[in-house]
Design a protein around this motif. Sequence first.
Motif, short mmCIF file in Angstrom:
data_model
loop_
_atom_site.label_atom_id
_atom_site.label_comp_id
_atom_site.label_asym_id
_atom_site.label_seq_id
_atom_site.Cartn_x
_atom_site.Cartn_y
_atom_site.Cartn_z
N GLU A 1 -6.36 -2.36 1.14
CA GLU A 1 -7.25 -1.29 1.62
C GLU A 1 -7.12 -1.08 3.13
O GLU A 1 -7.43 -0.01 3.64
CB GLU A 1 -8.70 -1.63 1.27
CG GLU A 1 -9.01 -1.49 -0.22
CD GLU A 1 -10.39 -2.02 -0.56
OE1 GLU A 1 -11.15 -2.38 0.38
OE2 GLU A 1 -10.71 -2.10 -1.76
N ASN A 2 -6.66 -2.12 3.81
CA ASN A 2 -6.52 -2.04 5.27
C ASN A 2 -5.06 -1.93 5.71
O ASN A 2 -4.71 -2.28 6.85
CB ASN A 2 -7.20 -3.25 5.92
CG ASN A 2 -8.71 -3.16 5.84
OD1 ASN A 2 -9.36 -2.56 6.69
ND2 ASN A 2 -9.29 -3.74 4.79
N PRO B 1 0.85 -1.20 0.00
CA PRO B 1 0.00 0.00 0.00
C PRO B 1 0.88 1.24 0.00
O PRO B 1 2.01 1.22 0.49
CB PRO B 1 -0.79 -0.13 1.31
CG PRO B 1 0.08 -0.96 2.20
CD PRO B 1 0.83 -1.91 1.29
N GLU C 1 -7.04 -7.34 -2.25
CA GLU C 1 -7.65 -6.01 -2.23
C GLU C 1 -8.02 -5.58 -0.83
O GLU C 1 -7.82 -4.43 -0.44
CB GLU C 1 -8.87 -5.97 -3.16
CG GLU C 1 -8.54 -6.10 -4.63
CD GLU C 1 -7.68 -4.96 -5.16
OE1 GLU C 1 -7.77 -3.84 -4.63
OE2 GLU C 1 -6.89 -5.21 -6.09
N TRP C 2 -8.59 -6.50 -0.05
CA TRP C 2 -8.94 -6.16 1.34
C TRP C 2 -7.69 -5.82 2.13
O TRP C 2 -7.66 -4.84 2.89
CB TRP C 2 -9.67 -7.32 2.01
CG TRP C 2 -10.17 -6.98 3.38
CD1 TRP C 2 -11.40 -6.51 3.72
CD2 TRP C 2 -9.42 -7.06 4.61
NE1 TRP C 2 -11.48 -6.28 5.09
CE2 TRP C 2 -10.28 -6.62 5.66
CE3 TRP C 2 -8.13 -7.47 4.94
CZ2 TRP C 2 -9.87 -6.57 6.99
CZ3 TRP C 2 -7.72 -7.40 6.27
CH2 TRP C 2 -8.59 -6.96 7.28
#
Length: 258
Positions: free
Chosen positions: A229-230, A172, A225-226
Amino acid sequence: MSEKKPLILVTNDDGITAPGIRHLISIMKEIGEVIVVAPDRPQSGMGHAITVNDNLYCDEVHLDDQVREYSCSGTPADCVKIATQEIMKRKPDICVSGINHGSNSSINVIYSGTMSAAVEAGTSDIPAVGFSLLDYSMNADFSHTTEFIKYIVNMVLDNGLPRATVLNVNFPAVEKEKIKGLRLCRQAKANWVENFDKRQTPHGRDYYWLTGEFVNQDGGKDTDEWALENNYISVVPVQFDLTAYHALKEFKNWNFEH
């Protein structure tokens, strides 16, 4: 006698001078002997394309005095092929690809030149990892990736990878202190909803510009993706055997074998 340093092949799809690969090279120099074979220009979205109807050039360049580097006119997959078959004296202990400027999570993996380079290495039984950062900017900050890349590469060197498997690692784009750690994931069910913007040149010739929106259809908390995003680093084992084993039983009812 000290142990022999691992031989590391470094490549990418953004081109040999991209900041992402320069950062990855700096990390790999701390781990082993580094040889770089990378495209001479951006090759993003090339997937697993190879050069078959054109000349392929591979020239030694001098961007870092501590490593041998070659600039290749071909695709990322070409770079791995020519590195292992023509340039390197022995099979590398690991191939690392990236760090890509932009996401290679979920469906993006099938378009990715970064991951196709890793897959190409994997087809020759070379442990391989593709690294990507969710920041498309050429001025992206890669500093927070360093310790995690070292950890992953050393783990792969120590343990190897399962047969016919490579790793897809995505970071990320957040500050180091916000990263919660590594997370082993599956690829999310997601896709691009695309369309073509039709335009005209000043001479009246039609041309098309691809646009689209990324849609994540997967609500699972075990997906890449989770994780991203976290604020987790997603680690997805990718297989390059594309057989749909779950469908073999169903297709047996189609009476193909007669």
